[in-house]
Design a protein around this motif. Structure first.
Motif, PDB file in Angstrom:
ATOM      1  N   SER A 126      17.905   2.252  40.131  1.00  8.77           N
ATOM      2  CA  SER A 126      16.818   1.327  40.446  1.00  8.77           C
ATOM      3  C   SER A 126      17.324  -0.104  40.556  1.00  8.77           C
ATOM      4  O   SER A 126      16.838  -0.884  41.378  1.00  8.77           O
ATOM      5  N   ALA A 127      18.334  -0.461  39.748  1.00 10.02           N
ATOM      6  CA  ALA A 127      18.915  -1.800  39.858  1.00 10.02           C
ATOM      7  C   ALA A 127      19.613  -1.989  41.192  1.00 10.02           C
ATOM      8  O   ALA A 127      19.514  -3.045  41.827  1.00 10.02           O
ATOM      9  N   SER A 137      12.366  -3.530  30.549  1.00  9.40           N
ATOM     10  CA  SER A 137      12.791  -2.131  30.429  1.00  9.40           C
ATOM     11  C   SER A 137      11.678  -1.315  29.762  1.00  9.40           C
ATOM     12  O   SER A 137      10.658  -1.869  29.340  1.00  9.40           O
ATOM     13  N   GLY A 181       9.850  -4.488  36.306  1.00  5.93           N
ATOM     14  CA  GLY A 181      11.070  -5.222  36.631  1.00  5.93           C
ATOM     15  C   GLY A 181      11.022  -5.841  38.021  1.00  5.93           C
ATOM     16  O   GLY A 181      11.500  -6.960  38.237  1.00  5.93           O
ATOM     17  N   GLY A 226      15.967  -3.951  33.452  1.00  8.14           N
ATOM     18  CA  GLY A 226      14.869  -3.110  33.905  1.00  8.14           C
ATOM     19  C   GLY A 226      14.548  -3.371  35.362  1.00  8.14           C
ATOM     20  O   GLY A 226      14.450  -4.521  35.781  1.00  8.14           O
ATOM     21  N   SER A 272      19.816  -1.630  34.958  1.00  8.95           N
ATOM     22  CA  SER A 272      18.907  -0.559  34.558  1.00  8.95           C
ATOM     23  C   SER A 272      19.718   0.539  33.883  1.00  8.95           C
ATOM     24  O   SER A 272      20.950   0.541  33.931  1.00  8.95           O
ATOM     25  N   SER A 273      19.028   1.481  33.260  1.00 10.20           N
ATOM     26  CA  SER A 273      19.720   2.473  32.441  1.00 10.20           C
ATOM     27  C   SER A 273      20.671   3.347  33.243  1.00 10.20           C
ATOM     28  O   SER A 273      21.779   3.654  32.796  1.00 10.20           O
TER      29      SER A 273
END
Length: 334
Positions: free
Chosen positions: A42-43, A73, A17, A12, A37-38
């Motif tokens: 964002s990661a 997350s 996160g 997340g 992240s999904s």
């Protein structure tokens, strides 16, 4: 596991996160090796700030052989991610709520009971020295308490969700699972007593499952009445306040929701006490730093966390919130 640092993966990379990310970067006890992240975007945004952290979209975070997995997350992902990490032998910190309902929580209780690693809940409001001192002040006088009042007057508009959860749907519940659960947990921690659900007096929803206003009654240890008034529809946001009132009319005021402060107040001195507390900072960050440090030290020393963040110490607030939402208890063991 290294005896010096814990190999750590963060799941997340939203606002929550980011707070854990900063705490892990500062930690001398954790080595952050991956942020996932999904969708990966964002990661990657976080990973650009840290050359030693890999980034990824979904995938198998266990490929990094983590000692510790931090789950920050969206709430709906927590149950599966926690169970998978525990099954692999990792320790886990999961941001609150640990699960969305009783059935999910029951599975996590079973997983934690049979796991090598430990499961810790991210109730950050516990995690400061002020709350430790407040706990020492309240616990000896628990049976003198007349009542406890929780007030959460909050504003959660679209701008808030854009910056925090992305959307109302991604928030994973309303004021109960997102905000009230923190205050109920803090009451349980400060009194060292379970919070027992009594009744709902008012519940308004933005849409099914996303509450905007709740007024409900509980009891600390089944003895001390607790009133909760929580809304995300306020015209102006105020700091969270928890008021502990004793039979002699003296009070303890706890103010703030990120790094709360506290002060005792004699009868008639409440306004002055609130003014002093409002001058104290209530910033994001320090409580996450303390949580990560506390859990890492507990893992490395094979001891208990100072702030009692182990799952079994954090069940009461989850239970109270689920019952307020009308979720039926599926097992008596919780």
């Amino acid at each position: 596991m290294s005896h010096e640092r814990l190999t750590t993966v963060l799941l997340g990379a939203g606002k929550s996160g980011k707070l854990y990310y900063e705490a892990l970067r500062k930690s001398q006890l954790c080595e952050l090796v991956a942020v996932i992240s999904s969708n990966g975007r964002s990661a990657r945004a976080l990973g650009e700030e840290s050359s030693h952290a890999a980034v990824g979209a979904g995938g198998d975070w266990l490929a990094y052989s983590p000692d510790l997995v931090v789950v920050a997350s969206p709430h709906s992902y927590h149950g599966a991610q926690v169970a998978k990490s525990l099954d692999a032998g990792a320790h886990v910190i999961v941001d609150k709520p640990a699960a969305m309902n009783f059935n999910q929580l029951a599975k996590l209780v079973d997983a934690a009971a049979n796991a090598v690693g430990s499961l810790y809940c991210g109730f950050t409001q516990r995690c400061n020295d002020g709350m430790t001192a407040c706990r020492h002040a309240i616990r000896p006088r628990f049976r003198e308490l007349r009542r406890i009042m929780i007030d959460q007057t909050l504003r959660r508009d679209d701008v808030y969700y854009d910056g925090w959860k992305g959307s109302v749907a991604m928030a994973g519940g309303g004021v109960l699972l997102n905000q009230a659960i923190h205050a109920l947990d803090l009451v349980s921690y400060l009194t060292d007593a379970p919070v027992v659900f009594r009744q709902v007096d008012l519940l308004r929803e933005r849409k099914p499952g996303i509450e905007t206003t709740v007024r409900a009654s509980y009891a600390a240890g089944g003895l001390v009445p607790i009133s909760l008034s929580a809304t995300t529809d306020a015209a102006r946001e105020l700091r969270q306040e928890i008021l502990f009132e004793y039979n002699d009319r003296t009070k303890v005021i706890v103010l703030g929701s990120e790094h709360p402060s506290w002060k005792p107040a004699a009868p008639g001195d409440e306004t002055a006490a609130r003014r002093e507390l409002e001058a104290e900072p209530d910033a994001y960050g320090p409580s996450h730093d303390n949580l990560v440090s506390d859990v890492a030290m507990a893992i490395l020393s094979s001891g208990q966390s100072r702030y009692k963040l182990e799952l079994e110490s954090c069940l009461t607030a989850h239970t109270a919130v689920y019952q307020t939402k009308g979720d039926t208890l599926c097992r008596s063991s919780l």
